[in-house]
Enzyme design. Structure first.
Site, mmCIF file in Angstrom:
data_model
loop_
_atom_site.group_PDB
_atom_site.id
_atom_site.type_symbol
_atom_site.label_atom_id
_atom_site.label_comp_id
_atom_site.label_asym_id
_atom_site.label_seq_id
_atom_site.Cartn_x
_atom_site.Cartn_y
_atom_site.Cartn_z
ATOM 1 N N LYS A 175 0.852 -1.187 0.000
ATOM 2 C CA LYS A 175 0.000 0.000 0.000
ATOM 3 C C LYS A 175 0.890 1.241 0.000
ATOM 4 O O LYS A 175 1.537 1.557 0.993
ATOM 5 C CB LYS A 175 -0.890 0.039 1.244
ATOM 6 C CG LYS A 175 -1.916 1.167 1.158
ATOM 7 C CD LYS A 175 -2.363 1.711 2.496
ATOM 8 C CE LYS A 175 -1.450 2.752 3.049
ATOM 9 N NZ LYS A 175 -1.397 4.003 2.291
ATOM 10 N N GLU A 248 10.878 1.180 10.111
ATOM 11 C CA GLU A 248 11.934 2.148 9.814
ATOM 12 C C GLU A 248 11.279 3.516 9.935
ATOM 13 O O GLU A 248 10.554 3.942 9.042
ATOM 14 C CB GLU A 248 12.478 1.873 8.399
ATOM 15 C CG GLU A 248 13.895 2.345 8.221
ATOM 16 C CD GLU A 248 13.944 3.765 7.743
ATOM 17 O OE1 GLU A 248 13.855 4.676 8.606
ATOM 18 O OE2 GLU A 248 14.066 3.971 6.534
ATOM 19 N N CYS A 282 14.738 9.989 5.494
ATOM 20 C CA CYS A 282 14.721 9.596 6.916
ATOM 21 C C CYS A 282 16.090 9.778 7.540
ATOM 22 O O CYS A 282 16.204 10.304 8.642
ATOM 23 C CB CYS A 282 14.202 8.177 7.077
ATOM 24 S SG CYS A 282 15.015 6.975 6.035
ATOM 25 N N GLU A 379 11.889 16.546 14.123
ATOM 26 C CA GLU A 379 12.355 16.191 12.782
ATOM 27 C C GLU A 379 11.698 17.152 11.786
ATOM 28 O O GLU A 379 10.485 17.125 11.613
ATOM 29 C CB GLU A 379 11.954 14.750 12.455
ATOM 30 C CG GLU A 379 12.455 14.304 11.110
ATOM 31 C CD GLU A 379 11.997 12.907 10.711
ATOM 32 O OE1 GLU A 379 10.921 12.469 11.147
ATOM 33 O OE2 GLU A 379 12.720 12.268 9.934
HETATM 34 P P1 NDP Z 1 2.976 8.483 7.799
HETATM 35 O O1 NDP Z 1 3.897 7.684 8.619
HETATM 36 O O2 NDP Z 1 1.668 8.828 8.398
HETATM 37 O O3 NDP Z 1 2.665 7.746 6.404
HETATM 38 C C1 NDP Z 1 3.430 6.702 5.872
HETATM 39 C C2 NDP Z 1 2.516 5.598 5.354
HETATM 40 O O4 NDP Z 1 1.717 5.072 6.410
HETATM 41 C C3 NDP Z 1 1.548 6.047 4.290
HETATM 42 O O5 NDP Z 1 1.382 4.998 3.350
HETATM 43 C C4 NDP Z 1 0.267 6.243 5.086
HETATM 44 O O6 NDP Z 1 -0.891 6.176 4.304
HETATM 45 C C5 NDP Z 1 0.326 5.089 6.038
HETATM 46 N N1 NDP Z 1 -0.470 5.251 7.240
HETATM 47 C C6 NDP Z 1 -0.944 6.388 7.795
HETATM 48 N N2 NDP Z 1 -1.587 6.115 8.951
HETATM 49 C C7 NDP Z 1 -1.532 4.772 9.118
HETATM 50 C C8 NDP Z 1 -1.962 3.882 10.132
HETATM 51 N N3 NDP Z 1 -2.599 4.319 11.205
HETATM 52 N N4 NDP Z 1 -1.701 2.563 10.004
HETATM 53 C C9 NDP Z 1 -1.024 2.096 8.940
HETATM 54 N N5 NDP Z 1 -0.592 2.895 7.937
HETATM 55 C C10 NDP Z 1 -0.832 4.210 8.030
HETATM 56 O O7 NDP Z 1 3.761 9.759 7.318
HETATM 57 P P2 NDP Z 1 3.182 11.223 6.997
HETATM 58 O O8 NDP Z 1 2.874 11.309 5.592
HETATM 59 O O9 NDP Z 1 2.083 11.562 7.927
HETATM 60 O O10 NDP Z 1 4.467 12.138 7.329
HETATM 61 C C11 NDP Z 1 4.604 12.678 8.628
HETATM 62 C C12 NDP Z 1 6.014 12.634 9.132
HETATM 63 O O11 NDP Z 1 6.539 11.319 9.010
HETATM 64 C C13 NDP Z 1 7.014 13.476 8.369
HETATM 65 O O12 NDP Z 1 7.016 14.779 8.835
HETATM 66 C C14 NDP Z 1 8.310 12.790 8.682
HETATM 67 O O13 NDP Z 1 8.765 13.271 9.931
HETATM 68 C C15 NDP Z 1 7.929 11.349 8.843
HETATM 69 N N6 NDP Z 1 8.232 10.545 7.644
HETATM 70 C C16 NDP Z 1 9.290 9.703 7.711
HETATM 71 C C17 NDP Z 1 9.631 8.953 6.616
HETATM 72 C C18 NDP Z 1 10.795 8.019 6.644
HETATM 73 O O14 NDP Z 1 11.380 7.752 5.600
HETATM 74 N N7 NDP Z 1 11.150 7.436 7.786
HETATM 75 C C19 NDP Z 1 8.898 9.049 5.357
HETATM 76 C C20 NDP Z 1 7.759 9.933 5.404
HETATM 77 C C21 NDP Z 1 7.468 10.654 6.519
HETATM 78 P P3 NDP Z 1 -1.521 7.494 3.641
HETATM 79 O O15 NDP Z 1 -0.400 8.392 3.205
HETATM 80 O O16 NDP Z 1 -2.233 6.944 2.494
HETATM 81 O O17 NDP Z 1 -2.343 8.095 4.731
#
Ligand code: NDP
Length: 478
Positions: A175, A248, A282, A379
């Site tokens: 997903k 991660e 990240c 972050e």
């Molecule tokens: P999220 O962690 O919310 O999103 C990442 C993925 O998780 C997306 O596919 C999202 O779906 C999905 N998701 C969201 N909520 C749930 C849930 N409750 N259970 C399972 N899956 C879920 O990242 P954000 O887009 O909200 O970004 C916010 C912050 O995350 C950023 O500011 C950054 O700090 C951090 N981040 C870190 C990353 C990394 O590489 N470690 C990458 C991206 C963000 P959908 O988008 O469809 O809602």
């Protein structure tokens, strides 16, 4: 080029078939324009169930595939990605925002990683081999792996999740983030051209689908890359079915420039690793600690490098710096810089969003700032770097470790032995010396503390997609 993409209909792939989303479509926004440019199918929870069921049916066969079959599939997938590289790179620029050259690197990385994963060996360990007994440790696949990916390196991370899962004999339901789904939908279409039906399935839609996946009884493991709060939610939802997890999560990586470092030599590396993908990485360098004796010199060098960047639409020639991927992240970056400014920090360059509808924020260097400010403690995940002055190395180490996160860290110095001693004191999964944010297909990568657990890449990463099975063989008496 724009038209081709906008007119193309993206579909889910379930059981090897292209299907429309039962919940209609979602709009996908081009961050350079700040407006939608394409639609993405939105899957229902019944479609998630269908994808999981297909993956379980496919697992019945795929788990018994030979090493050669798995390797051959990955190599075919790598060829399909490579053959379609220009299209994939264009999709990435349009939905993610990074400059074309970086998107091309992402696609090239996806090909290289797929081939490197194909080449990995899954060993059988002989623990005892005596006249009476032979004990062997085998590695078996887990079943259906659920992959949940973010929006920053969407294709690369999809490949990081899918390929080791397949290589170890699992099947996959992926997903992608609803913000950047199109490249993954296309990737799975390409995979479906060469893989048995159901071996890789893709559902797209919002976070609720991810939540359903985390609690789904038909999924044995979740591999997730994203934020810490979402990782925690996944862990809670996965508890009921005791899923294995690789998480991660976020980082707030510190870089420490040791006294006496050659500032001119290291400044470019510091800049590139802090602003990689507009800082939306990240393991980017997110807090820079510089000794007071060289503080102004480093600030001046970084600001000069920032000034050289050409900010704009990633599809335009010569652009080295794209927009922030989404409005929420853009607003967070604006907020953190405004907060730093209000706290008395010196903004050396950038510091204001660019006018227009796109989510453009220029590379921003913030000086005279310290721990306790939001920009240092949180972050930022965007194009802004706080540069923090320190007096002693002990103090810098203490401050670098004073974070809940523990993904990566770096030490910059011409004296490798001194750097190595400081590196050993940093609480994080990877420490780079004179570098940062470099991940490699043969090196395990993962964090500690609130940055998650489990590793990706290399043999250790591959083993996370397996369960051990011990053969305890009692030899008959001669
Ligand atoms: P999220 O962690 O919310 O999103 C990442 C993925 O998780 C997306 O596919 C999202 O779906 C999905 N998701 C969201 N909520 C749930 C849930 N409750 N259970 C399972 N899956 C879920 O990242 P954000 O887009 O909200 O970004 C916010 C912050 O995350 C950023 O500011 C950054 O700090 C951090 N981040 C870190 C990353 C990394 O590489 N470690 C990458 C991206 C963000 P959908 O988008 O469809 O809602």
């Amino acid at each position: 080029m724009y038209e081709t993409l906008a007119k193309r209909t993206s579909t889910l792939v379930i059981d090897g078939r292209a299907v429309a989303g039962e919940r209609g479509t979602l709009l996908v926004i081009d961050p350079a324009l700040g407006e939608p440019f394409a639609e993405c199918p939105s899957a229902s929870s019944a479609q998630l169930d269908a994808a999981v069921a297909a993956a379980n049916r496919a697992f019945a066969q795929w788990q018994h595939s030979s090493c050669e079959e798995r390797r051959a599939l990955l190599l075919k997938i790598a060829d399909r990605i490579e053959h379609n590289a220009p299209e994939l790179a264009e999709i990435i620029v349009r939905e993610q925002g990074k400059p074309l050259a970086l998107a091309q690197m992402e696609v090239g990385g996806a090909v290289a990683w797929t081939r490197a994963t194909a080449a990995l060996e899954l060993p059988v360990e002989v623990i005892e081999d005596s006249p009476t007994k032979r004990i062997e440790l085998h590695r078996r696949p887990l079943g259906v792996v659920g992959s949940i990916t973010p929006w920053n390196w969407p294709l690369m991370i999809a490949v990081w999740h899918i390929m080791p899962a397949l290589r170890a004999g699992n099947t996959v339901v992926i997903k992608p983030s609803e913000l950047t789904p199109l490249n993954t939908l296309r990737l799975v279409e390409l995979i479906a051209e060469v893989a048995p039906p159901g071996v890789v399935n893709v559902v797209a839609g919002g976070g609720a689908l991810g939540r359903d996946m985390s609690g789904h009884a038909g999924i044995r493991k979740i591999v997730f890359t994203g934020s810490t709060p979402t990782g925690q939610d996944i862990m809670r939802n996965a508890a009921g079915t005791l899923k294995r997890l690789t998480l991660e999560l976020g980082g707030n990586d510190a870089g420490i420039v040791l006294p006496g470092a050659d500032i001119d030599a290291v400044a470019e590396g510091v800049f590139q690793s802090a602003f990689l993908n507009m800082g939306q990485t990240c393991a980017a360098l997110k807090r820079l600690y510089v000794h007071e004796s060289q503080y102004e010199q480093m600030c001046t060098r970084l600001a000069a490098i920032a000034a050289r960047q050409k900010v704009g639409n990633g599809l335009e020639e010569g652009v080295s710096f794209g927009p922030i991927q989404n409005r929420d992240q853009f607003e967070l970056v604006c907020e953190l810089v405004d907060d730093a400014r209000a706290a008395g920090a010196r903004i050396l360059c950038g510091g204001e969003p660019l006018p227009g509808k796109g989510y453009f924020y220029p590379p921003t260097i913030v000086a005279d700032i310290t721990d306790g400010t939001r920009l240092v403690d949180e972050e930022q995940f965007g194009p802004v770097l706080p540069v923090i002055r320190y007096a002693t190395v002990d103090e810098a180490v203490l401050r670098a470790n004073a974070s809940d996160n523990g993904l990566g860290g770096s030490v910059w110095s011409s004296d490798i032995e001194q750097a190595r001693a400081v590196a050993a004191r940093l609480e994080c999964g990877t420490v780079w010396i004179n570098g940062h944010a470099e991940v490699l297909p043969h090196c395990p990568f993962g964090g500690c503390k609130m940055s998650g657990f489990g590793v990706e890449f290399g043999l250790e990463g591959l083993l996370e997609y397996t369960r051990p099975q011990l053969f305890n063989i009692n030899r008959p008496a001669p």
